[in-house]
Scaffold this motif. Structure first.
Motif, mmCIF file in Angstrom:
data_model
loop_
_atom_site.group_PDB
_atom_site.id
_atom_site.type_symbol
_atom_site.label_atom_id
_atom_site.label_comp_id
_atom_site.label_asym_id
_atom_site.label_seq_id
_atom_site.Cartn_x
_atom_site.Cartn_y
_atom_site.Cartn_z
ATOM 1 N N UNK A 9 -1.349 -2.425 32.407
ATOM 2 C CA UNK A 9 -1.033 -3.258 33.566
ATOM 3 C C UNK A 9 -2.197 -3.327 34.542
ATOM 4 N N UNK A 10 -2.907 -2.218 34.711
ATOM 5 C CA UNK A 10 -4.076 -2.226 35.592
ATOM 6 C C UNK A 10 -5.183 -3.098 34.990
ATOM 7 N N UNK A 11 -5.343 -3.045 33.676
ATOM 8 C CA UNK A 11 -6.328 -3.910 33.025
ATOM 9 C C UNK A 11 -5.998 -5.374 33.255
ATOM 10 N N UNK A 12 -4.716 -5.712 33.203
ATOM 11 C CA UNK A 12 -4.262 -7.095 33.377
ATOM 12 C C UNK A 12 -4.407 -7.552 34.821
ATOM 13 N N UNK A 49 9.739 1.850 43.473
ATOM 14 C CA UNK A 49 9.678 2.910 42.470
ATOM 15 C C UNK A 49 10.166 2.452 41.107
ATOM 16 N N UNK A 50 10.911 1.345 41.063
ATOM 17 C CA UNK A 50 11.404 0.855 39.787
ATOM 18 C C UNK A 50 10.353 0.139 38.960
ATOM 19 N N UNK A 51 9.254 -0.263 39.625
ATOM 20 C CA UNK A 51 8.161 -0.957 38.920
ATOM 21 C C UNK A 51 6.841 -0.517 39.550
ATOM 22 N N UNK A 52 6.483 0.731 39.377
ATOM 23 C CA UNK A 52 5.360 1.296 40.133
ATOM 24 C C UNK A 52 3.994 0.732 39.773
ATOM 25 N N UNK A 53 3.848 0.144 38.594
ATOM 26 C CA UNK A 53 2.503 -0.331 38.260
ATOM 27 C C UNK A 53 2.079 -1.510 39.122
ATOM 28 N N UNK A 54 3.020 -2.270 39.661
ATOM 29 C CA UNK A 54 2.649 -3.394 40.510
ATOM 30 C C UNK A 54 1.925 -2.903 41.757
ATOM 31 N N UNK A 55 2.451 -1.864 42.390
ATOM 32 C CA UNK A 55 1.799 -1.311 43.570
ATOM 33 C C UNK A 55 0.419 -0.773 43.258
ATOM 34 N N UNK A 56 0.283 -0.128 42.107
ATOM 35 C CA UNK A 56 -1.027 0.383 41.699
ATOM 36 C C UNK A 56 -2.001 -0.774 41.525
ATOM 37 N N UNK A 57 -1.548 -1.839 40.859
ATOM 38 C CA UNK A 57 -2.419 -3.014 40.670
ATOM 39 C C UNK A 57 -2.873 -3.590 42.001
ATOM 40 N N UNK A 58 -1.939 -3.786 42.915
ATOM 41 C CA UNK A 58 -2.277 -4.483 44.151
ATOM 42 C C UNK A 58 -3.121 -3.616 45.082
ATOM 43 N N UNK A 108 -6.686 -3.668 43.277
ATOM 44 C CA UNK A 108 -7.438 -4.916 43.357
ATOM 45 C C UNK A 108 -7.890 -5.177 44.790
ATOM 46 N N UNK A 109 -7.109 -4.758 45.766
ATOM 47 C CA UNK A 109 -7.537 -4.886 47.164
ATOM 48 C C UNK A 109 -8.777 -4.047 47.408
ATOM 49 N N UNK A 110 -8.780 -2.848 46.870
ATOM 50 C CA UNK A 110 -9.948 -1.972 46.999
ATOM 51 C C UNK A 110 -11.157 -2.597 46.312
ATOM 52 N N UNK A 111 -10.951 -3.150 45.120
ATOM 53 C CA UNK A 111 -12.046 -3.756 44.376
ATOM 54 C C UNK A 111 -12.647 -4.929 45.134
#
Length: 218
Positions: free
Chosen positions: A107-110, A145-154, A157-160
């Motif tokens: 998910x992070x790759x995507x 918490x039910x879909x934690x990868x979305x928060x990690x992605x956002x 990507x903000x940091x990037x």
């Protein structure tokens, strides 16, 4: 001079299409890169039927080489990229007690990693005044918490985007992540039309006083 070119990765019938239309209204040729030609071509056809210049292609955001190919093809055809809009995110309903490392990294790759090959393919053709635009989300700060990868992605990507903006600013190219602090809706302040106009405004600000992060609160 050719028309300025707007490229959106993660194009869909909602925010991707509406933002493409907003840039097309401002004179850009819109290039919509979706998950398949069958999915993306009707979006481009709709813009063409409205009198705009638009085209579509497919891109596999989990395939670095294909991301480079799709963006390089735009450069080959038009010689420039004036707005590179990174719009995708992966939604996976798996709690942290179920989520695997492989799923998290996919998910992070995507939703983050695909920005790198897209940027690297576009950067040589981005003139001064060009913009990198990223669709952000309140999930970066308040993940579910039910879909934690979305928060990690956002958050990632903000940091990037901070690093992208610092790297490209010396050549007059700026980057911004616009954090949408609300749930996307069919209409109203968080409808695709309103949010697309906010994205356009975030990307078309002057360099003076530029910030790499802006928030949209509706």
């Amino acid at each position: 001079m050719t028309a300025p070119v707007y490229v959106v990765l993660g194009a869909g019938p909602g925010l991707g299409l509406f933002t493409a239309r907003r840039f097309a209204e401002a004179g850009h040729r819109a290039v919509l890169l979706g998950q398949s030609v069958e999915q993306a071509q009707p979006l481009a056809d709709q813009l063409v039927s409205e009198g705009f210049e638009a085209e579509a292609d497919a891109v596999d955001l989990l395939d670095e080489a294909d991301v480079r190919r799709a963006v390089a093809a735009v450069v080959d055809r038009h010689g420039r990229v004036d707005v590179l809009h990174f719009n995708p995110s992966a939604w996976r309903e798996r709690t942290v007690l179920e989520l695997t490392v492989a799923e998290l990294l996919e998910d992070v790759a995507f939703g983050v990693g695909a920005l790198l090959p897209a940027l690297q393919a576009a950067a040589p053709a981005m003139p001064a005044g060009a913009r990198v635009l990223v669709t952000g989300s309140a999930a970066a700060d308040t993940p579910w918490s039910g879909a934690p990868t979305l928060g990690v992605q956002k958050a990632a990507v903000r940091n990037l985007v901070t690093s992208i903006d610092a790297t490209l600013s010396e050549r007059g190219v700026r980057a911004v992540a616009m954090q949408v602090n609300g749930l996307l809706a069919k209409e109203g302040p968080f409808g695709a039309e309103a949010v697309s106009r906010a994205l356009f405004a975030a990307a078309t600000r002057p360099d003076e006083g530029w910030t790499a992060h802006v928030s949209y609160d509706g």
